[in-house]
Design a protein around this motif. Structure first.
Motif, PDB file in Angstrom:
ATOM      1  N   SER A 156      44.531  -0.429  18.556  1.00  0.00           N
ATOM      2  CA  SER A 156      44.523  -1.659  19.337  1.00  0.00           C
ATOM      3  C   SER A 156      43.419  -1.610  20.385  1.00  0.00           C
ATOM      4  O   SER A 156      43.081  -0.542  20.904  1.00  0.00           O
ATOM      5  CB  SER A 156      45.874  -1.869  20.031  1.00  0.00           C
ATOM      6  OG  SER A 156      46.907  -2.069  19.095  1.00  0.00           O
TER       7      SER A 156
ATOM      8  N   SER B 222      45.814  -9.869  17.659  1.00  0.00           N
ATOM      9  CA  SER B 222      47.013  -9.159  17.197  1.00  0.00           C
ATOM     10  C   SER B 222      48.085  -9.074  18.274  1.00  0.00           C
ATOM     11  O   SER B 222      49.264  -8.899  17.965  1.00  0.00           O
ATOM     12  CB  SER B 222      46.635  -7.740  16.771  1.00  0.00           C
ATOM     13  OG  SER B 222      46.121  -7.013  17.874  1.00  0.00           O
TER      14      SER B 222
ATOM     15  N   SER C  29      48.638  -6.661  20.158  1.00  0.00           N
ATOM     16  CA  SER C  29      49.295  -5.367  19.952  1.00  0.00           C
ATOM     17  C   SER C  29      48.941  -4.322  20.988  1.00  0.00           C
ATOM     18  O   SER C  29      47.886  -4.337  21.609  1.00  0.00           O
ATOM     19  CB  SER C  29      48.941  -4.840  18.561  1.00  0.00           C
ATOM     20  OG  SER C  29      47.543  -4.665  18.423  1.00  0.00           O
TER      21      SER C  29
ATOM     22  N   ALA D  60      53.369  -3.046  14.483  1.00  0.00           N
ATOM     23  CA  ALA D  60      52.745  -3.204  15.790  1.00  0.00           C
ATOM     24  C   ALA D  60      53.778  -3.525  16.854  1.00  0.00           C
ATOM     25  O   ALA D  60      54.688  -4.327  16.633  1.00  0.00           O
ATOM     26  CB  ALA D  60      51.700  -4.320  15.739  1.00  0.00           C
TER      27      ALA D  60
ATOM     28  N   SER E 262      53.993  -5.580  19.816  1.00  0.00           N
ATOM     29  CA  SER E 262      53.197  -6.723  20.268  1.00  0.00           C
ATOM     30  C   SER E 262      53.685  -7.250  21.610  1.00  0.00           C
ATOM     31  O   SER E 262      54.796  -7.764  21.708  1.00  0.00           O
ATOM     32  CB  SER E 262      53.248  -7.839  19.214  1.00  0.00           C
ATOM     33  OG  SER E 262      52.654  -9.019  19.707  1.00  0.00           O
TER      34      SER E 262
END
Length: 321
Positions: A76, A104, A106, A119, A121
């Motif tokens: 990330s 994302s 993430s 992930a 998040s």
């Protein structure tokens, strides 16, 4: 790619996800201790920067959640403004770095038994599964006791599909909603989230021992705590393995069960035996966030940090996140 809006059931998971988890037979994520050849690191080591992983943002950024999947390292890359915008980047076998998934949201990343990216998040305040082939996102858990999580941070996955994750409040402002505590959670193969420990301020790094009998978690309290795992769940109160850690962040374990703890501002990774004996220190030249094993033989330790990625060759294999 444009992410589809995620919606969640009140109990924090889609029922279908429980079926998926139950069907998974997760492969061993590290070599069995009995077949673990090589020596644990000792003394002082220094990791080298991966030059291709230069910052891709105009402002300050953190790299996080390294995970080795399918011959490549994913991590990330998020900015430090109020929304903590995040993308997932990829270090390919040829040494090049590219963006694998935009937006994302993430932080920590892991790999499940089906080879899918999982992930943590902060954008969605949820755990999300991402298909590397097409980027399809599937929600795993997004609420507990009717409320969103704070900012899911780091993940550990057992071979039976049980997930454990930490939920501090570091990126809590990324989206509305929060929990009354910063907690350590378990998501069972039935898809239900359960709070394991809500007594620690900002739990962060999390990892399972190779035999999955111990769940390790560190926190802002500077303590690496070992929770025994029985009947598929970690049990309180746990045992303090190491105290006095300097800003502990993400961590991983090698095939012998040694724990690699990143210490953010101290710019180092310290290696401890399962009994808490300090074995080695791996130095870097900026703040660190997390670590994972990878490379063709699984013996390269990758370390993420403040706009930087490092690597160091070791003599043991370890978990790929």
């Amino acid at each position: 790619m444009k992410n589809k809006k995620l919606t969640f059931l009140r109990n924090g998971a889609y029922a279908a996800w429980g079926t998926v988890l139950a069907a998974l037979a997760l492969p061993a994520l590290a070599a069995d201790v009995a077949s673990c050849a090589g020596k644990a690191p000792s003394g002082e080591l220094r990791a080298e920067r991966v030059a291709a992983a230069a910052p891709s943002r105009a402002g300050a950024s953190l790299y996080e959640g390294p995970v080795w999947i399918g011959g490549a390292l994913y991590f990330s890359d998020f900015g430090l403004d109020s929304s903590f915008p995040s993308r997932i980047r990829k270090l390919a076998p040829d040494g090049s770095v590219s963006t694998a998934f935009e937006d994302s949201g993430s932080n920590g990343l892991a790999v499940d038994g089906a080879g899918k990216l999982v992930a943590a998040s902060h954008k969605d305040k949820a755990l999300v599964r991402i298909d590397l082939a097409d980027g399809k996102r599937t929600p795993i858990a997004g609420r507990y006791d009717g409320q969103p999580f704070n900012s899911p941070n780091d993940i550990a996955i057992a071979r039976d599909g049980t997930l454990y994750f930490t939920d501090p409040d570091y990126q809590q402002a990324a989206a509305p909603g929060r929990q009354p505590v910063t907690g350590i959670y378990r998501v069972g193969t039935d898809g239900k989230a359960a709070l394991l420990d809500g007594s620690r301020k900002n739990p962060n790094g999390i990892a399972l021992s190779p035999d999955e009998k111990v769940l390790y978690v560190n926190a802002l309290d500077g303590v690496l705590r070992a929770y025994p795992v029985a009947d598929g769940a970690a049990r309180l109160p746990g045992r303090d393995v190491v105290t006095g850690l300097d800003g502990p962040d993400g961590m991983t374990v090698d095939c012998r069960g040694n724990v690699y703890v990143t210490e953010h501002g101290a710019k180092r990774v310290r290696v401890f035996s399962p009994q808490g004996k300090e074995l080695a220190t791996i130095r870097v030249d900026a703040n660190v966030t997390n670590a994972a094993f990878g490379g063709a033989d699984g013996k390269t330790l990758y370390i993420t940090g403040a706009g930087a990625l490092w690597q160091v060759r070791l003599d043991l294999t370890g978990k790929p996140y």
